[in-house]
Scaffold this motif. Sequence first.
Motif, PDB file in Angstrom:
ATOM      1  N   VAL A 101     -92.839 -82.577 -11.625  1.00 47.88           N
ATOM      2  CA  VAL A 101     -92.779 -81.156 -12.175  1.00 47.88           C
ATOM      3  C   VAL A 101     -91.606 -80.423 -11.471  1.00 47.88           C
ATOM      4  O   VAL A 101     -91.512 -80.408 -10.213  1.00 47.88           O
ATOM      5  CB  VAL A 101     -94.025 -80.702 -11.990  1.00 47.88           C
ATOM      6  CG1 VAL A 101     -94.146 -79.163 -12.528  1.00 47.88           C
ATOM      7  CG2 VAL A 101     -95.190 -81.427 -12.308  1.00 47.88           C
ATOM      8  N   ILE A 102     -90.710 -79.950 -12.389  1.00 51.59           N
ATOM      9  CA  ILE A 102     -89.570 -78.995 -11.745  1.00 51.59           C
ATOM     10  C   ILE A 102     -89.822 -77.575 -12.240  1.00 51.59           C
ATOM     11  O   ILE A 102     -90.408 -77.354 -13.434  1.00 51.59           O
ATOM     12  CB  ILE A 102     -88.027 -79.455 -12.517  1.00 51.59           C
ATOM     13  CG1 ILE A 102     -87.838 -81.072 -12.523  1.00 51.59           C
ATOM     14  CG2 ILE A 102     -87.022 -78.584 -12.232  1.00 51.59           C
ATOM     15  CD1 ILE A 102     -86.958 -81.527 -13.001  1.00 51.59           C
ATOM     16  N   ALA A 103     -89.888 -76.693 -11.296  1.00 52.04           N
ATOM     17  CA  ALA A 103     -90.076 -75.172 -11.701  1.00 52.04           C
ATOM     18  C   ALA A 103     -88.728 -74.646 -12.090  1.00 52.04           C
ATOM     19  O   ALA A 103     -87.749 -74.696 -11.167  1.00 52.04           O
ATOM     20  CB  ALA A 103     -90.770 -74.618 -10.550  1.00 52.04           C
ATOM     21  N   ALA A 104     -88.599 -74.182 -13.254  1.00 53.31           N
ATOM     22  CA  ALA A 104     -87.216 -73.682 -13.749  1.00 53.31           C
ATOM     23  C   ALA A 104     -87.459 -72.183 -13.532  1.00 53.31           C
ATOM     24  O   ALA A 104     -88.102 -71.516 -14.383  1.00 53.31           O
ATOM     25  CB  ALA A 104     -87.161 -73.835 -15.104  1.00 53.31           C
ATOM     26  N   VAL A 105     -87.159 -71.519 -12.387  1.00 51.89           N
ATOM     27  CA  VAL A 105     -87.456 -70.169 -11.913  1.00 51.89           C
ATOM     28  C   VAL A 105     -86.338 -69.102 -12.539  1.00 51.89           C
ATOM     29  O   VAL A 105     -85.274 -68.986 -11.787  1.00 51.89           O
ATOM     30  CB  VAL A 105     -87.484 -70.096 -10.369  1.00 51.89           C
ATOM     31  CG1 VAL A 105     -87.863 -68.654  -9.919  1.00 51.89           C
ATOM     32  CG2 VAL A 105     -88.355 -71.066  -9.807  1.00 51.89           C
ATOM     33  N   ASN A 106     -87.029 -68.563 -13.543  1.00 49.17           N
ATOM     34  CA  ASN A 106     -86.025 -67.235 -14.113  1.00 49.17           C
ATOM     35  C   ASN A 106     -86.396 -66.078 -13.963  1.00 49.17           C
ATOM     36  O   ASN A 106     -87.614 -65.685 -14.218  1.00 49.17           O
ATOM     37  CB  ASN A 106     -86.077 -67.541 -15.694  1.00 49.17           C
ATOM     38  CG  ASN A 106     -87.551 -67.834 -16.303  1.00 49.17           C
ATOM     39  OD1 ASN A 106     -88.358 -68.443 -15.806  1.00 49.17           O
ATOM     40  ND2 ASN A 106     -87.604 -67.220 -17.549  1.00 49.17           N
ATOM     41  N   GLY A 107     -85.856 -65.257 -13.090  1.00 49.86           N
ATOM     42  CA  GLY A 107     -86.199 -63.796 -12.877  1.00 49.86           C
ATOM     43  C   GLY A 107     -87.189 -63.983 -11.891  1.00 49.86           C
ATOM     44  O   GLY A 107     -87.163 -64.702 -10.823  1.00 49.86           O
ATOM     45  N   PHE A 108     -88.336 -62.788 -11.905  1.00 50.78           N
ATOM     46  CA  PHE A 108     -89.212 -62.627 -10.742  1.00 50.78           C
ATOM     47  C   PHE A 108     -90.292 -63.879 -10.662  1.00 50.78           C
ATOM     48  O   PHE A 108     -90.606 -64.322 -11.659  1.00 50.78           O
ATOM     49  CB  PHE A 108     -89.925 -61.432 -11.024  1.00 50.78           C
ATOM     50  CG  PHE A 108     -88.966 -60.124 -10.980  1.00 50.78           C
ATOM     51  CD1 PHE A 108     -88.941 -59.517  -9.619  1.00 50.78           C
ATOM     52  CD2 PHE A 108     -88.911 -59.530 -12.102  1.00 50.78           C
ATOM     53  CE1 PHE A 108     -87.783 -58.451  -9.624  1.00 50.78           C
ATOM     54  CE2 PHE A 108     -88.219 -58.077 -12.044  1.00 50.78           C
ATOM     55  CZ  PHE A 108     -87.612 -57.808 -10.726  1.00 50.78           C
ATOM     56  N   ALA A 109     -90.430 -64.288  -9.295  1.00 51.83           N
ATOM     57  CA  ALA A 109     -91.359 -65.372  -9.210  1.00 51.83           C
ATOM     58  C   ALA A 109     -92.223 -64.716  -7.770  1.00 51.83           C
ATOM     59  O   ALA A 109     -91.631 -64.939  -6.594  1.00 51.83           O
ATOM     60  CB  ALA A 109     -90.817 -66.625  -8.777  1.00 51.83           C
ATOM     61  N   LEU A 110     -93.241 -63.954  -8.108  1.00 49.72           N
ATOM     62  CA  LEU A 110     -93.756 -63.205  -7.277  1.00 49.72           C
ATOM     63  C   LEU A 110     -95.215 -63.529  -7.020  1.00 49.72           C
ATOM     64  O   LEU A 110     -95.753 -63.892  -7.935  1.00 49.72           O
ATOM     65  CB  LEU A 110     -93.602 -61.787  -7.295  1.00 49.72           C
ATOM     66  CG  LEU A 110     -92.316 -61.096  -7.604  1.00 49.72           C
ATOM     67  CD1 LEU A 110     -92.265 -59.834  -7.902  1.00 49.72           C
ATOM     68  CD2 LEU A 110     -91.392 -61.271  -6.485  1.00 49.72           C
ATOM     69  N   GLY A 111     -95.775 -63.621  -5.741  1.00 47.84           N
ATOM     70  CA  GLY A 111     -97.289 -64.054  -5.724  1.00 47.84           C
ATOM     71  C   GLY A 111     -97.697 -65.159  -6.253  1.00 47.84           C
ATOM     72  O   GLY A 111     -96.886 -66.042  -5.955  1.00 47.84           O
ATOM     73  N   GLY A 112     -98.572 -65.041  -7.257  1.00 42.90           N
ATOM     74  CA  GLY A 112     -99.040 -66.412  -7.654  1.00 42.90           C
ATOM     75  C   GLY A 112     -97.725 -67.156  -8.703  1.00 42.90           C
ATOM     76  O   GLY A 112     -97.734 -68.477  -8.541  1.00 42.90           O
ATOM     77  N   GLY A 113     -96.883 -66.392  -8.766  1.00 44.14           N
ATOM     78  CA  GLY A 113     -95.841 -67.125  -9.508  1.00 44.14           C
ATOM     79  C   GLY A 113     -94.844 -68.010  -8.580  1.00 44.14           C
ATOM     80  O   GLY A 113     -94.469 -68.964  -8.814  1.00 44.14           O
ATOM     81  N   LEU A 114     -94.554 -67.407  -7.456  1.00 42.16           N
ATOM     82  CA  LEU A 114     -94.097 -68.322  -6.407  1.00 42.16           C
ATOM     83  C   LEU A 114     -94.747 -69.482  -5.780  1.00 42.16           C
ATOM     84  O   LEU A 114     -94.395 -70.287  -5.504  1.00 42.16           O
ATOM     85  CB  LEU A 114     -93.617 -67.327  -5.079  1.00 42.16           C
ATOM     86  CG  LEU A 114     -92.688 -67.920  -4.224  1.00 42.16           C
ATOM     87  CD1 LEU A 114     -91.796 -68.887  -4.567  1.00 42.16           C
ATOM     88  CD2 LEU A 114     -92.543 -67.145  -2.902  1.00 42.16           C
TER      89      LEU A 114
END
Length: 260
Positions: A101-114
């Motif tokens: 699984v690859i995370a493509a982090v576009n923009g904000f990755a905060l809290g549960g997102g990170l």
Amino acid sequence: MTYKNLIVNSENYITTIIINRPKKLNALNQETIKELHEAFKAADKDKATKVIVVTGSGEKAFVAGADISEFADFTVEEGTHLAANGQNILFDFVENLATPVIAAVNGFALGGGLELAMACHFRVASDNAKMGLPEVSLGVIPGYGGTQRLTQLVGKGRAMEMIMTAGMIDANKALGYGLVNHVVPQDELLELCNTIAAKIIKNSSVAISGAIRAVNANFKEGENGYQTEITEFGNCFGTEDFQEGTTAFLEKRKAAFPGR
């Protein structure tokens, strides 16, 4: 399956899962967490999927956090269940998937997102990405594995600072910390993820699954990572992929792995 908060596409052995709540900056509510579990589960079982890429819709956010309105009035018991259930059905689930699984982090990755990005096997970020765990500014701590995975990825001191200050770091600092593997312009993000995925697809999916288990074992209490590696290494010798890989090498041709 039809999803309310996700868009799922599959092509060329890659399944892309897009979290699609743009008005909420793709924040994770309980419905979305359940849908993500089902989407990851389905992709992992799909023989035509060899890599999963997860990202957020739009240009502003990967996932800007959890949906705070859902748990603002929770009791101690409800909060404990929220974290335990979320870790079980999504964050730990993703980390232990047999499919990369690859995370493509576009923009904000905060809290549960990170925390979701960190549960993925590795991360690629757009140059406008901002990452952080701001939970202490709300009087709570990260509850979806953030205190553990951030420390594993960036070290204790940096993790402590990020958590205690509730601040954000930009993509280049995240790259320097080892939190992400690559930083690219936003319009090149999925292209790079797909390029990396194409390299992964050429290799034995059975061996990759064993490697994921062996690497993860190093971070599991009571499990000897070296012994897990020995076991997984030995198991490879009983697979058709091993027979194909070694035969192809000796015959000086490219392997055509059957995935068994």
